[in-house]
Design a protein around this motif. Sequence first.
Motif, PDB file in Angstrom:
ATOM      1  N   GLY A 227       0.811  -1.211   0.000  1.00 54.69           N
ATOM      2  CA  GLY A 227       0.000   0.000   0.000  1.00 54.69           C
ATOM      3  C   GLY A 227       0.845   1.262   0.000  1.00 54.69           C
ATOM      4  N   GLU A 228       1.921   1.249   0.822  1.00 49.92           N
ATOM      5  CA  GLU A 228       2.808   2.412   0.832  1.00 49.92           C
ATOM      6  C   GLU A 228       3.490   2.596  -0.518  1.00 49.92           C
ATOM      7  OE1 GLU A 228       5.438   1.763   4.031  1.00 49.92           O
ATOM      8  OE2 GLU A 228       3.946   2.185   5.608  1.00 49.92           O
ATOM      9  N   LYS A 229       3.867   1.462  -1.124  1.00 49.08           N
ATOM     10  CA  LYS A 229       4.510   1.543  -2.436  1.00 49.08           C
ATOM     11  C   LYS A 229       3.560   2.147  -3.468  1.00 49.08           C
ATOM     12  CE  LYS A 229       6.547  -1.357  -6.042  1.00 49.08           C
ATOM     13  NZ  LYS A 229       6.881  -2.732  -6.434  1.00 49.08           N
ATOM     14  N   GLN A 230       2.328   1.634  -3.492  1.00 47.65           N
ATOM     15  CA  GLN A 230       1.357   2.177  -4.434  1.00 47.65           C
ATOM     16  C   GLN A 230       1.085   3.654  -4.146  1.00 47.65           C
ATOM     17  OE1 GLN A 230      -2.054  -0.324  -4.214  1.00 47.65           O
ATOM     18  NE2 GLN A 230      -1.065  -2.083  -5.201  1.00 47.65           N
ATOM     19  N   SER A 231       1.003   3.984  -2.829  1.00 49.19           N
ATOM     20  CA  SER A 231       0.781   5.385  -2.484  1.00 49.19           C
ATOM     21  C   SER A 231       1.936   6.269  -2.968  1.00 49.19           C
ATOM     22  CB  SER A 231       0.621   5.517  -0.971  1.00 49.19           C
ATOM     23  OG  SER A 231       0.484   6.870  -0.604  1.00 49.19           O
TER      24      SER A 231
END
Length: 381
Positions: A227-231
């Motif tokens: 999720g952090e990567k996508q964010s």
Amino acid sequence: MLPLIPLQSVAAGGLITIVALLFLVLAVVTVWSAVEIVQATEKRALTVFGEYRKLLEPGINFVPPFVSKTYRFDMRTQTLDVPRQEAITRDNSPVTADAVVYIKVMNAKKAFLEVEDYKRAVSNLAQTTLRAVLGDMELDDTLNKRQEINAKIRRELDEPTDEWGIRVESVEVREVNPSKDVQQAMEQQTSAERKRRAMILEAQGERRSAIETAEGDKQSNIIRAQGEKQSQILEAQGDAVSTVLRAKSAESMGERAVIEKGMETLESIGQGESTTFVLPQELSSLVGRYGKHLTGSDVKADNQQLNSLDFDEETRELLGLDDIDEILGQIDEEAEMDVEAMEKEAQAIKEGEDKAKIKSADEVIEEMDEDVEAEMETEVE
């Protein structure tokens, strides 16, 4: 007067009656002792004057009266209860055990002639055999190998009982009990074993729980990292788009600043005392490109499409971009000056022609501004 009967005659008649009764009783007793009734489930051994004669089969049998004697043998399977026996196992552990022996008379003659009391004989033999078999085994084997104990006892009983005409059909050891001290030790051992298993199961459960918790944390961290990567990707893409838009805006504003600066320069030139104005071609083309750039149709000199600035309908309507072509066209028409006409006017001034026919730069710019304002008011109305 009745005749008198002699007393001797009466005595003789009574004696005869008594003798007849005695003979009748004797006959009945003789017949009774001569008849032997044998049941269907048994056989009987017959002796006459103590001598063995034969086996009486089921049914009615006639034997010599008063001198015969029979011995009954049950031909069905019989149960012998072996009393509780104490024994010492190979590992010196005292135990007690009892058993049940199932026997059947196969040869009544041997059971009569070879052994005094076959039931008691088999029972005593079973007791000694049980003690011997338990003494040859260890404690754990006596508790666990019940079938093996039964088989050993039966094998030990087969040979001697065959000589007695008896067949041992089955042996069942009912209970094998160690001493009280050994029982307490075994109970403690069993309790300790159960505690050990409980501890092992508890440890395995805690280990499994820890593994599941770690696996869940791992999956949670993976999902959180994704999720952090996508964010971050989306944020970077947004920054990139914002940077591009800012760059395009800066480019557009830069060109506009250049044009405005050029217009200011043109105005300052018009305020000068000179009556000759030379406009560079780059200024007129820059004004035209600015107008085209605002409409999103900026084209290079080699007719290759450039990246245009796209605005939504609301923004275009607010800024009036749909009418920009017309406005800029009017500005271009007013701004484009005929260089040849200016040269002619300059030549006329040199030759002494009337200067009143020549307009100053300020007048030209004022007229242009008035025309533009009039056009815009007309469009608004």
